[in-house]
Design a protein around this motif. Sequence first.
Motif, mmCIF file in Angstrom:
data_model
loop_
_atom_site.group_PDB
_atom_site.id
_atom_site.type_symbol
_atom_site.label_atom_id
_atom_site.label_comp_id
_atom_site.label_asym_id
_atom_site.label_seq_id
_atom_site.Cartn_x
_atom_site.Cartn_y
_atom_site.Cartn_z
ATOM 1 N N LEU A 27 3.634 -4.459 4.894
ATOM 2 C CA LEU A 27 2.298 -3.857 4.617
ATOM 3 C C LEU A 27 1.393 -4.236 5.940
ATOM 4 O O LEU A 27 0.373 -3.388 6.285
ATOM 5 C CB LEU A 27 1.891 -4.897 3.692
ATOM 6 C CG LEU A 27 0.270 -4.674 3.346
ATOM 7 C CD1 LEU A 27 0.068 -3.343 3.050
ATOM 8 C CD2 LEU A 27 -0.034 -5.692 1.957
ATOM 9 N N TYR A 30 1.947 -1.370 8.591
ATOM 10 C CA TYR A 30 1.519 -0.117 8.083
ATOM 11 C C TYR A 30 -0.251 -0.247 8.207
ATOM 12 O O TYR A 30 -0.935 0.817 8.612
ATOM 13 C CB TYR A 30 2.073 0.641 6.971
ATOM 14 C CG TYR A 30 3.407 0.998 7.370
ATOM 15 C CD1 TYR A 30 3.755 2.298 7.735
ATOM 16 C CD2 TYR A 30 4.489 0.219 7.030
ATOM 17 C CE1 TYR A 30 4.980 2.737 8.017
ATOM 18 C CE2 TYR A 30 5.858 0.515 7.372
ATOM 19 C CZ TYR A 30 6.127 1.769 7.641
ATOM 20 O OH TYR A 30 7.223 2.049 8.409
ATOM 21 N N ARG A 31 -0.914 -1.147 7.649
ATOM 22 C CA ARG A 31 -2.176 -1.368 7.502
ATOM 23 C C ARG A 31 -2.689 -1.608 8.898
ATOM 24 O O ARG A 31 -3.790 -0.935 9.424
ATOM 25 C CB ARG A 31 -2.584 -2.483 6.398
ATOM 26 C CG ARG A 31 -3.973 -2.636 6.433
ATOM 27 C CD ARG A 31 -4.100 -4.179 5.607
ATOM 28 N NE ARG A 31 -3.647 -5.116 6.273
ATOM 29 C CZ ARG A 31 -3.073 -6.156 5.873
ATOM 30 N NH1 ARG A 31 -2.969 -6.234 4.392
ATOM 31 N NH2 ARG A 31 -2.438 -7.133 6.503
ATOM 32 N N ASP A 32 -2.268 -2.878 9.560
ATOM 33 C CA ASP A 32 -3.078 -3.116 10.787
ATOM 34 C C ASP A 32 -2.549 -2.368 11.849
ATOM 35 O O ASP A 32 -3.291 -2.146 12.917
ATOM 36 C CB ASP A 32 -2.661 -4.491 11.080
ATOM 37 C CG ASP A 32 -3.254 -5.408 9.870
ATOM 38 O OD1 ASP A 32 -4.012 -5.034 8.959
ATOM 39 O OD2 ASP A 32 -2.545 -6.728 9.564
ATOM 40 N N PHE A 36 -3.161 2.595 8.106
ATOM 41 C CA PHE A 36 -3.195 3.174 6.834
ATOM 42 C C PHE A 36 -3.881 2.344 5.629
ATOM 43 O O PHE A 36 -4.242 1.184 5.688
ATOM 44 C CB PHE A 36 -1.718 3.083 6.451
ATOM 45 C CG PHE A 36 -0.712 3.958 7.218
ATOM 46 C CD1 PHE A 36 -1.097 4.713 8.108
ATOM 47 C CD2 PHE A 36 0.654 4.270 6.424
ATOM 48 C CE1 PHE A 36 -0.144 5.869 8.654
ATOM 49 C CE2 PHE A 36 1.460 5.339 7.054
ATOM 50 C CZ PHE A 36 0.933 5.971 8.352
ATOM 51 N N GLU A 37 -4.357 3.281 4.684
ATOM 52 C CA GLU A 37 -4.916 2.570 3.624
ATOM 53 C C GLU A 37 -3.976 1.995 2.640
ATOM 54 O O GLU A 37 -2.809 2.526 2.617
ATOM 55 C CB GLU A 37 -5.714 3.660 2.567
ATOM 56 C CG GLU A 37 -6.737 4.308 3.442
ATOM 57 C CD GLU A 37 -7.300 5.502 2.447
ATOM 58 O OE1 GLU A 37 -8.509 5.806 2.481
ATOM 59 O OE2 GLU A 37 -6.569 6.048 1.843
ATOM 60 N N VAL A 38 -4.527 0.731 2.057
ATOM 61 C CA VAL A 38 -3.586 0.326 1.000
ATOM 62 C C VAL A 38 -3.960 1.042 -0.412
ATOM 63 O O VAL A 38 -5.061 0.577 -0.702
ATOM 64 C CB VAL A 38 -3.768 -1.239 0.996
ATOM 65 C CG1 VAL A 38 -2.751 -1.988 -0.164
ATOM 66 C CG2 VAL A 38 -3.350 -1.937 2.249
ATOM 67 N N ASP A 41 -1.598 -2.542 -4.436
ATOM 68 C CA ASP A 41 -0.647 -3.912 -3.762
ATOM 69 C C ASP A 41 -0.506 -4.722 -5.328
ATOM 70 O O ASP A 41 -1.825 -5.367 -5.286
ATOM 71 C CB ASP A 41 -1.244 -4.621 -2.943
ATOM 72 C CG ASP A 41 -0.394 -5.761 -2.336
ATOM 73 O OD1 ASP A 41 0.569 -6.226 -2.976
ATOM 74 O OD2 ASP A 41 -0.832 -6.170 -1.372
ATOM 75 N N VAL A 53 1.114 2.555 0.591
ATOM 76 C CA VAL A 53 0.166 2.685 1.987
ATOM 77 C C VAL A 53 -0.075 4.225 2.030
ATOM 78 O O VAL A 53 1.043 4.806 1.630
ATOM 79 C CB VAL A 53 0.640 1.992 2.849
ATOM 80 C CG1 VAL A 53 0.369 0.532 2.661
ATOM 81 C CG2 VAL A 53 2.109 2.222 3.205
#
Length: 135
Positions: A27, A30-32, A36-38, A41, A53
């Motif tokens: 997570l 992919y996010r940082d 990407f948007e979460v 979760d 994501v």
Amino acid sequence: MTDTAAAQHIPGVGTVYLTVSDQARSLAFYRDKLGFEVRTDAGVGGGFRWIEVAPVGAYTVIALVPPMSDEDPQPGGRAPFGFDTPNLEAAMAEFSSRGVEFEDMRGGDGAPMPPMAYFRDPDGNRIALVEETAR
């Protein structure tokens, strides 16, 4: 059923699954690193966590899932999908500045191949990044 009727029932690919060994670590990547948007979760019972994501504004989401059995795909293989980018050079420069390492697949033997590169997520899943304008 006609092709038009089928298209009305399935307008696109909604979810793809990527097997990971550590959902929190994936997570964060992919996010940082990819921005990407979460989308989801949440705990869904039995200690299972459902994480989705997606690139900002994308229709398709990626579910980051642990393997449920030895028969499931294991982390570290070739991802069953790739990402498009309008500018491979710019994308590689941006993501490299965030610590993403690439295997550049451009050039070489003269085969008609779109500009593309591969990167690996924290589990070693190999994911293609393909310049979409070349298709």
